[in-house]
Design a protein around this motif. Sequence first.
Motif, PDB file in Angstrom:
ATOM      1  N   GLY A   3       6.053   0.051  12.424  1.00 42.52           N
ATOM      2  CA  GLY A   3       6.844   0.215  11.278  1.00 42.52           C
ATOM      3  C   GLY A   3       6.219  -0.436   9.954  1.00 42.52           C
ATOM      4  N   GLN A   4       5.469  -1.192   9.883  1.00 45.56           N
ATOM      5  CA  GLN A   4       4.864  -1.575   8.918  1.00 45.56           C
ATOM      6  C   GLN A   4       3.514  -0.785   8.517  1.00 45.56           C
ATOM      7  OE1 GLN A   4       3.469  -5.652   9.348  1.00 45.56           O
ATOM      8  NE2 GLN A   4       5.530  -5.985  10.172  1.00 45.56           N
ATOM      9  N   GLU A  62      -0.497   0.840   2.000  1.00 42.66           N
ATOM     10  CA  GLU A  62      -1.592   0.094   2.709  1.00 42.66           C
ATOM     11  C   GLU A  62      -2.670   0.165   2.232  1.00 42.66           C
ATOM     12  OE1 GLU A  62      -1.295   1.506   7.083  1.00 42.66           O
ATOM     13  OE2 GLU A  62       0.593   1.899   6.692  1.00 42.66           O
ATOM     14  N   LYS A  63      -3.198  -0.904   2.282  1.00 43.11           N
ATOM     15  CA  LYS A  63      -4.862  -1.068   1.513  1.00 43.11           C
ATOM     16  C   LYS A  63      -5.469  -1.910   2.030  1.00 43.11           C
ATOM     17  CE  LYS A  63      -5.153  -1.421  -3.509  1.00 43.11           C
ATOM     18  NZ  LYS A  63      -4.884  -2.163  -4.563  1.00 43.11           N
ATOM     19  N   VAL A  76      -3.363   4.206   1.343  1.00 39.35           N
ATOM     20  CA  VAL A  76      -2.359   5.459   1.601  1.00 39.35           C
ATOM     21  C   VAL A  76      -1.002   4.980   1.163  1.00 39.35           C
ATOM     22  CG1 VAL A  76      -3.738   6.374   3.638  1.00 39.35           C
ATOM     23  CG2 VAL A  76      -2.356   4.682   4.096  1.00 39.35           C
ATOM     24  N   ALA A  77      -0.216   5.721   0.528  1.00 41.16           N
ATOM     25  CA  ALA A  77       0.955   5.574   0.081  1.00 41.16           C
ATOM     26  C   ALA A  77       1.716   6.835  -0.012  1.00 41.16           C
ATOM     27  CB  ALA A  77       1.021   4.965  -1.284  1.00 41.16           C
ATOM     28  N   ILE A  78       3.093   6.799  -0.160  1.00 38.78           N
ATOM     29  CA  ILE A  78       3.837   7.933  -0.193  1.00 38.78           C
ATOM     30  C   ILE A  78       5.070   7.804  -1.317  1.00 38.78           C
ATOM     31  CG2 ILE A  78       5.683   7.060   1.496  1.00 38.78           C
ATOM     32  CD1 ILE A  78       5.556  10.142   2.631  1.00 38.78           C
ATOM     33  N   LYS A 511       5.248  -2.593   1.990  1.00 43.49           N
ATOM     34  CA  LYS A 511       6.673  -2.700   2.618  1.00 43.49           C
ATOM     35  C   LYS A 511       7.075  -4.278   2.800  1.00 43.49           C
ATOM     36  CE  LYS A 511      10.050  -1.324   4.810  1.00 43.49           C
ATOM     37  NZ  LYS A 511      11.223  -0.719   4.003  1.00 43.49           N
ATOM     38  N   LYS A 512       5.953  -5.022   2.951  1.00 42.57           N
ATOM     39  CA  LYS A 512       6.090  -6.420   3.439  1.00 42.57           C
ATOM     40  C   LYS A 512       5.771  -7.396   2.245  1.00 42.57           C
ATOM     41  CE  LYS A 512       5.390  -8.377   7.064  1.00 42.57           C
ATOM     42  NZ  LYS A 512       6.338  -9.261   8.166  1.00 42.57           N
ATOM     43  N   GLN A 513       6.644  -8.260   2.063  1.00 44.39           N
ATOM     44  CA  GLN A 513       6.608  -9.229   0.927  1.00 44.39           C
ATOM     45  C   GLN A 513       4.989  -9.744   0.723  1.00 44.39           C
ATOM     46  OE1 GLN A 513       8.685  -8.504  -1.307  1.00 44.39           O
ATOM     47  NE2 GLN A 513       7.559  -9.635  -2.761  1.00 44.39           N
TER      48      GLN A 513
END
Lengths: 523, 485
Positions: A3-4, A62-63, A76-78, A511-513
């Motif tokens: 999910g993450q 995500e980095k 990557v990102a959307i 996504k996650k804090q």
Amino acid sequence: MIGQHILSALIFFPAVAGMALFFVPRGRVRLVAFTLSLIEFFLSFEILTQFDKSSSALQLAEKIPWIPAFGIEYFVAIDGISLWLVFLTTALVPITILGSWRVISNNVRNFHVNVFFLQFAMLGTFLSMDAILFYVFFEASLIPMYLMIGIWGGSRRIYATLKFFIFTMAGSVLMLVSIIALMFMARDQFGAMTSNLVELYKLNVPFVNSFLFNPQNLMFFAFSIAFAIKVPMFPFHTWLPDAHVEAPTPGSVILAGIMLKMGTYGFLRMVFPLFPEASAYWTWLFMLLGVVGIIYGALVAMVQPDIKKLVAYSSVSHMGYVMIGLFSFNYYGVTGAIYQMLNHGVSTGALFLLVGMIYERTHNREIGKYGGLALAMPTYAIVFLIITLSSIAVPGTNGFVGEFFILMGAFLKNRFMGSAAVFGVILGAVYMLWMVKKVFFGKPGELVKGEEDESYNPLLPDMSPREFAVMVPLLILVFWMGLFPNHFLSWSRASIDNYVESKGSYTLEFKKQDYVSQLRGTK
Amino acid sequence: MTPQVSWADLSLMIPFVILFLFSVVPISGKVLNGNTELNKNFNFLIALVGLFLALVFTGFQTVIEPRLAFGGTVIYDGLTWVGNISVVGIAIFILLLAKNHPTIRNHQYSEHMFLMFSTLLGMFVMNFSNDLIMSFIGIELMSLPLYVLIGIGGGDKISKEASFKYFVLGSFASAFLLYGVALVYGAARTTQIDNIINNQMVVQQLTFQAGLVIFLIGLFFKVALVPFHAWLPDVYQGAPTPITGFMASGVKLVIFFFILRIVPLGQLYTQNNMFKLFEWFSILTMAIGSLAALHQTNLKRIIAYSSIAHTGYVFMGIIAAIKGDFQQSIYGVVAYLLIYVLMTIGTFAVIGHFEKKQDHQLNLDDLKGLANRRPVLAACFSILLLSLAGVPPMGGFFAKLMIFSTAVNADLYWLVVWGALTSVMSVYYYLKPIVNMYMYKSDIILLENRGRAQKIAIYVCTFLIVISGFLIQPLIEKLNILLFP
């Protein structure tokens, strides 16, 4: 867990699947490949559950630092712009694999490995938000496509595949030089080298209006030529007909359906936000070339004796629409262009599949040798006609929505260009319907005729259930996208609004804090 | 002045001693055994043990800070260390390549070993040298065994011709080197590099500048920079393939490392027209390397021209080092050379593995249909070729990224654009073997089995090339510690 890291999972699953195929028993390769590609497709729905359509931000980012010495990251990102292209990629691959069940008879395992690596590279291109990462995926996608055309292609495959590879690479090496120059420009302006696109968007690339060889212009052309070759935009289109004619059916489907979009996506993601002044300054040129491409592609398609070549040239024409949509820089134009990219993927992909089906039966693609096919293969004729109508943008099909938006955007931008592009619609109808008339109606041609009167070539049975199953999802999409465009566009709306209003000012949402706190300073 | 030699200085020589001792074991064994070769595998093992010991000892002698030894003629710094580790690594690969290779004749295996180790010693001397005379000794110690190694194998005319050509032209280059050293000494009264760099008065003198240029021409000949490249394709084609691999990787690496060492001298030229000349050398090298190979059919010749093109790319990095940021450039050049070495050795390993027994050549047509019969090796070869072409995600791309970055950093935009365009031209001939392997069918059987050693070399090189995208950052960090303590 997935999910993450859904985007990474989506990108790397095909690579893993490709590796896994080496360990599958020979007889099962097709089935396993198809299943794996379906899993990938269903995996992509996970994005929809996490995607926030009211936000214009880059989501699910995500980095990870990759080469910190150069500021290169795995990033990557959307957002709403790439969302549906990702879906197009994950959806077309299972369809392609199912469609190539019979066409590919030698080297089956390697073929499917190739398809998966191609999917890996294409998804990476659509999702990466780091210039070098983008470049790596963009170029890496050449290798599997090169092998696909070269190994499973037609008689002139080697000429076509070398031309494809060298043309595309020639365009993109200068882009690499520009990316490096941008990275150093970032060092001078921000104090550290970076190839992170979100950072690069904030660069102030020097632009001098009256001076042709200013940095922004040069870099703009380096990028634009790379993507224009990929699109392909007139006059860089000459590799496309060769590549399409020689490619095997699945190769053509992926090439036309997905790979060409990497070019237009590149314009959206890189060229406009990075070089806003130069893009605005050269709009007239690209609009003009887009319109010329539309008309030229249509006119050349009209005189093609080969069905596949006709479809290939129709691609040149259709991608011309996408180009003028993009360069009109308004909400309608960009929306239409993004929608038309999907439409083109669906309808041209479907056309190539259909052409492949009769080529499988007769090993001939000459329009003149067919005729009266509708009586021999009635279901096939109906499907073909529906896809044709979608391709020429009849209201109710998907093509209409895209073209209408594009023409509206182009008209708002420049009345002359908008009006000229409308002629393309008519010409499009002319060549497609002519072809349909010659192939499906009239007297049975020499390939369709049987031994006796009133009978048909026994080598031309109607569509098999498998072939029909290949077409069903595409047919559904044609009507679904044509009648309910909002089901798709509502997801992209926020992104496109933001894109058109403030080019390149992106916010990032992880996504996650705790991700955000980890990577503070990247907004 | 008598040079002071301390125990610490002598400890630097341990790898030399190890290599020398191990190099004489096989050949002494042969003499004691009544002039017949000892067991080939035994000799191979001895050589391998020697190389590993040298590697271990060099590895342990880490560099805390650069120091001079033997009265300043020898320097031991990060560049020396990296160079030594690399050449020993290269030699291990070459040992694997030469195992069971038909051009390495069995009854001369011990001589082959001895000569190869002598070449290696020459490379060590080059890495250590802080003195122009010392570097001359290194180059000669490296070249003389190579002249023999090129001619010793095979038995066909082409290798004798190659050996003779390399010898004659190499001697010519040596004469240039010596003449250059003499002129430099005449002006500066010293041949020690750091003394010359510190002497600002000397560097203005015309005698000195002429001497340096002549010296550099000798070095350019050895790395085959255009217009001093004419010998290279013939020699690479004629030499036994493992030796070609050794020349293309090891010799280039050490000479470019040495050029990096004397780059501070080259900085005098930034105001001069001489600098423009260097840029043209690089441009011509890239162009000729990429264009001349387009119509070659012999695979070794193709890779020979490709090695010329790569010399041009490395030289672009050298120019960037002269003109711009030295530190940034040195990463680029070193990383490029290391990745290039892996690609070249891998490529020559494949060529050596498949070349025909009769004439020791491999033509493009021989590769037809290889992918069906030897799928893994064909895939490895394709990866290596694509890497040489600089297609991502292979290592060659990252090497090019590094070298282009260093050049962009030094504002050498036209060189970079030219380099990018020539790399596209070269793609054509890198793709041709792939086309032949995968896209043609052929009945010619090319199934000589030459044992496992070469395959190990091919697999290791390919693996490192594939993952080198992840090795760049550790490499830069390591170089950072080593070169700029």
